[in-house]
Scaffold this active site. Structure first.
Site, mmCIF file in Angstrom:
data_model
loop_
_atom_site.group_PDB
_atom_site.id
_atom_site.type_symbol
_atom_site.label_atom_id
_atom_site.label_comp_id
_atom_site.label_asym_id
_atom_site.label_seq_id
_atom_site.Cartn_x
_atom_site.Cartn_y
_atom_site.Cartn_z
ATOM 1 N N GLU A 178 -2.782 -1.318 4.686
ATOM 2 C CA GLU A 178 -1.707 -0.383 5.042
ATOM 3 C C GLU A 178 -1.966 0.350 6.356
ATOM 4 O OE1 GLU A 178 -0.886 2.042 1.629
ATOM 5 O OE2 GLU A 178 -0.090 0.351 0.523
ATOM 6 N N LYS A 206 -7.612 -0.621 6.466
ATOM 7 C CA LYS A 206 -7.750 0.328 5.349
ATOM 8 C C LYS A 206 -8.433 -0.344 4.162
ATOM 9 C CE LYS A 206 -4.961 3.203 2.237
ATOM 10 N NZ LYS A 206 -3.666 3.377 1.593
ATOM 11 N N GLN A 207 -8.019 -1.585 3.885
ATOM 12 C CA GLN A 207 -8.489 -2.253 2.669
ATOM 13 C C GLN A 207 -8.425 -3.754 2.860
ATOM 14 O OE1 GLN A 207 -4.578 -0.571 1.170
ATOM 15 N NE2 GLN A 207 -5.171 -1.924 -0.498
ATOM 16 N N TRP A 212 1.287 -3.393 -6.833
ATOM 17 C CA TRP A 212 0.683 -4.744 -6.899
ATOM 18 C C TRP A 212 -0.696 -4.696 -7.539
ATOM 19 C CZ3 TRP A 212 -3.043 -6.940 -3.026
ATOM 20 C CH2 TRP A 212 -3.750 -5.935 -2.360
ATOM 21 N N ASP A 213 -1.241 -3.490 -7.710
ATOM 22 C CA ASP A 213 -2.526 -3.333 -8.387
ATOM 23 C C ASP A 213 -2.548 -4.128 -9.696
ATOM 24 O OD1 ASP A 213 -1.861 -1.156 -6.664
ATOM 25 O OD2 ASP A 213 -3.446 0.074 -7.527
HETATM 26 C C1 BGC Z 1 -3.267 1.279 -1.550
HETATM 27 C C2 BGC Z 1 -2.321 0.310 -2.189
HETATM 28 C C3 BGC Z 1 -2.297 0.553 -3.672
HETATM 29 C C4 BGC Z 1 -1.961 1.996 -3.984
HETATM 30 C C5 BGC Z 1 -2.024 2.305 -5.466
HETATM 31 C C6 BGC Z 1 -2.860 2.682 -1.904
HETATM 32 O O1 BGC Z 1 -3.758 3.586 -1.355
HETATM 33 O O2 BGC Z 1 -3.286 1.136 -0.159
HETATM 34 O O3 BGC Z 1 -2.744 -0.996 -1.920
HETATM 35 O O4 BGC Z 1 -1.367 -0.280 -4.270
HETATM 36 O O5 BGC Z 1 -2.876 2.820 -3.313
HETATM 37 O O6 BGC Z 1 -3.297 2.095 -5.972
#
Ligand code: BGC
Length: 787
Positions: free
Chosen positions: A489, A593-594, A362-363
């Site tokens: 996550e 986490k984010q 999804w980035d």
């Molecule tokens: C993140 C995801 C991301 C992926 C690739 C993961 O660490 O939690 O949101 O899509 O890295 O960048």
């Protein structure tokens, strides 16, 4: 070898590194990578060794590998996909008298490499003294062409520094380079040893071609090279090609003060359908085109392409020279990742390294496309076309999961799901709303009716249908989407994740409203009035949980009643938490986490009041550990919006410098393209306050006290605009295209070609800065001033 201090020199339009530091090679190979979105060259030294992690990638060229499960379950993907390090066309070895140039031996009194964001080239100058005291000067420049997407080129010059010298250059195409074994970090690629099987090799005059295929994915590729040689004296050459190696050897005698130069043109082609001979012909034709253009012609085209790019996308930052460099570096790499992808994915690492196996996530839609949509809309369209091209696979996946519509993969190269860990893979259904959001944003920003009618609406409809089957009407509460994972996550398989629900709501509304506007297309997609009404009703009744006691939005239902993570008892070396604690424990506690709810407040800012935003920021700042590089830019945007300008500045710097400072300690696996995109987002949506809710372009500019000015350019519905932000006022100018209505801190303005419009910036609300978990506050940014 010793030398000046390690690190990049600060310069507005270049990234320069002096001295050879073998231990830093892996990192600089990523930052110095060149790509056009189709071909990617890591920034390895021409002579092939010393080296960190060699890499040459072709977008979409991958090998399949089994995904082993200790306990398999229904719907688990059986195959993984891994990007392949293809035939390396960068290699040029040099023999000085009879000693190979290898910078681990002898000495290099002068050695620089610089990536130039305006010429789009990587330059090198090395003065090398061999162990027996022979001195040469090497000048090298290389590019991966933005204008001829199958082509890369290098120019390599050698100058003897004392006396006449015999030099031998070997220019290679090398397949199946040996690479290091994998580590246990899930973010690292499964490195495949010798993934290519040789099919064909041929050489004539100064040119050669090699062709290979992969064993399991059934993809074929060809790589070709051709050369021009400039030498003051006679030259002996030999060309050979066999199996995994093609080599042109050139032996010359060069007098002191004269130079010997080789220009190497490299071309690549790959396909899942076309024959080896067709691919070899394609590569030979691309080489013929490049030779006709000439090296200088390729340089000129590259510069012209980038001049256009910077004219519509540049961001100027006054008051922090390093941040200025970082933001341009970021934009340059975002462009490289997406420029010529042409219906291929934009992987999380672009084509700069093998991290995450070369998968797209999804980035792309949530970070990269918001930048490309407003700077290079054609590239945003191509990336959406990749999703469109994989719709059949997404429909099949939805059917396999017992759902309607389309379920796009969490991670993939060719559109098939490759995530073996379903709680943070398949369950992260929000990717479908993210794709819909990127589609809607692109449509609003470009009014590309052709795309809307032929592709965009179908993407919106297919994703809307997924939500209707994933969610359900609860007569007491509304439309619920249960058992899904949001962006954070460290919390998985939850009910009514606010981000997912708000994005799905937008997805349903966009699909409904656009189907009503395009009834013919809607009919072709078998959409009737009843279905539209059902979408709009579900959107209106979407459950958005709210904690009335704490007066904040729980990220998902019940989140705010979970135990808090023991931050005080977590030592700094235990971050990222995912490598030190079991997921079950992370999942049942309040630790983020984010950015998740914060991202909802950015992308669906229209669904929150200013007071809610300020309270939510305080609440989630205290829980967010930023174990993903995708977080800082969103936190910059929200911090700026609610008035924590210093904090926003720190987060912006963290996003922009993630790779240059290697804050995640994994830049050797490739750049974090989403974080780099976040440098633009943090600047333009953060300090510029740019929003596009409902297709309206509005700004709420504000500067942090450390910066003197920020100026950025962007395009919207065919108008190019420039926004210059100073501490007290902002000036909007129309650089091209039709007059356009925008908003400044709530005031509507019409921009016309006649004159720029300047407006005062209202005072920033005073608030106490929020706290982060102990040890997880962003590094306090001190501006780096120009020298
Ligand atoms: C993140 C995801 C991301 C992926 C690739 C993961 O660490 O939690 O949101 O899509 O890295 O960048």
């Amino acid at each position: 070898m010793s030398g000046p201090p390690r690190g990049y020199e600060v310069s507005p339009w270049k990234l320069r590194w002096r001295t050879l530091d073998v231990s830093a090679l892996k990192r600089t190979e990523s930052t110095f990578a060149l790509s056009n979105g189709h071909i990617g060259f890591r920034g390895s030294l021409e002579e092939g060794e010393p080296r960190g992690l060699p890499g040459t990638y072709l977008n979409g060229f991958f090998e399949r590998r089994p995904l082993p499960y200790a306990e398999a379950g229904y719907g688990y993907p059986e195959d993984g996909q891994t990007v392949v390090n293809v035939t390396d066309g960068k290699i040029i070895r040099l023999l000085v008298e009879d000693e190979p140039l290898d910078m681990r031996y002898g000495s290099a009194p002068f050695h620089t490499r610089e990536l130039d964001f305006r010429s789009g080239t990587l330059r090198r100058r090395t003065d090398w003294e061999s162990p027996t005291g022979r001195r040469v000067r090497i000048r090298c420049e290389r590019l991966v062409s933005f204008t001829q997407r199958a082509v890369a080129a290098l120019r390599y010059e050698v100058e003897p520094l004392d006396g006449r010298m015999q030099l031998v250059v070997q220019s290679d195409l090398l397949a199946n380079e040996a690479i290091e074994p994998e580590s246990d970090d899930p973010r690292v690629a499964a490195i495949l040893q010798a993934p290519l099987v040789a099919d064909f090799a041929a050489a004539v005059d100064y040119s050669a071609v090699l062709s290979h295929h992969t064993r399991r994915s059934g993809l074929r590729m060809a790589a070709g090279m051709d050369h021009e040689i400039e030498t003051p004296d006679g030259v002996r050459t030999k060309i050979e090609a066999d199996g995994d190696l093609a080599r042109l050897t050139v032996a010359v005698e060069v007098p002191e003060g004269q130079r010997f130069a080789v220009t190497k043109y490299v071309a690549y082609g790959w396909s899942g359908q076309r024959s080896t001979s067709a691919l070899c012909s394609q590569v030979e034709a691309a080489l013929a085109g490049a030779r006709r253009t000439t090296w200088q012609g390729l340089l000129d085209e590259q510069r012209a392409y980038l001049d256009d790019f910077w004219a519509s996308a540049d961001v100027e930052i006054e008051g922090d020279a390093e941040l200025q460099q970082a933001v341009r570096f970021a934009l340059f790499h975002v462009l490289q990742a997406g420029a010529r992808g042409e219906t291929r994915a934009i992987p999380a690492k672009g084509l700069t390294g093998p991290g995450y196996d070369g998968h797209a996530f999804w980035d792309t839609e949530s970070f990269v496309l918001p930048v490309l949509t407003y700077t290079v809309p054609a590239a945003a369209r191509s990336a959406l076309m990749w999703r469109y091209a994989t719709l059949d696979k997404a429909r099949a996946r939805a059917a396999q999961l017992g759902q309607n519509g389309a379920a796009f993969p969490w991670r993939s190269i060719n559109g098939e799901e490759c995530s073996g860990y379903w709680p943070a893979g398949t369950a992260a259904f929000h990717i479908n709303a993210d794709i819909a959001d990127a589609t809607a944003r692109y449509l609003a920003a470009t009014k590309d009716e052709e795309f809307e009618a032929n592709y965009g609406l179908e993407l919106l409809v297919a994703t809307a249908r997924l939500w209707m089957s994933l969610g359900h009407h609860d007569p007491h509460a509304g439309f619920r989407i249960d058992g899904v994972t949001g962006p954070d996550e460290y919390t998985a398989v939850v009910d009514n994740n606010v981000f997912t629900n708000l994005m799905a709501q937008k997805n349903l509304r966009e699909a409904g409203i656009r189907c009503e506007r395009l009834p013919r297309v809607a009919r072709e997609l078998d959409v009737d009035e009843e279905e539209i009404a059902a979408w709009l009703d579900a959107a209106d009744r979407m459950v958005i949980p709210y904690d009335k006691t704490l007066q904040v939005h729980p990220q998902a239902e019940d989140f705010t009643s979970h135990a808090h993570w023991d931050f005080a008892g977590t030592p700094p070396e235990n971050y990222p938490l995912l490598l030190h604690y079991p997921y079950f424990d992370l999942y049942r506690k309040q630790v983020v986490k984010q950015a998740d709810l914060m991202l909802a407040m950015h992308l669906r800012g229209d669904a929150f009041t200013p007071e809610q935003k300020a309270r939510n920021v305080d609440y989630y700042e205290a829980l967010t550990v930023r174990d993903s590089s995708l977080s800082a830019s969103t936190q910059a945007v929200l911090a700026a919006e609610v008035g924590h300008l210093d904090l926003a500045y720190d987060y912006l710097a963290e996003a922009a410098l993630a790779d240059l400072h290697d804050t995640q300690h994994d830049v050797h696996n490739g750049l974090h393209i989403a974080s780099l995109a976040g440098a633009w987002i943090g600047t333009v949506a953060g300090f510029g306050g740019m929003r596009d809710h409902g297709g309206n372009l509005t700004f709420t500019p504000r500067l942090p006290p450390e910066l003197a000015a920020i100026t950025f350019r962007m395009c919207f519905t065919g108008s190019q605009i420039r926004v210059a932000i100073h501490p007290e006022e902002a000036t909007y100018s129309l650089l091209g295209g039709p007059s356009i209505e925008i908003g400044h801190h709530g005031e509507p303005l019409i921009l016309t070609p006649d004159a720029p419009v300047t407006r005062p910036i209202p005072p920033t609300p005073r608030r106490t800065p929020p706290e982060q978990p102990p040890g997880r506050a962003p590094f306090r940014r001190k501006p780096v001033l120009p020298r």
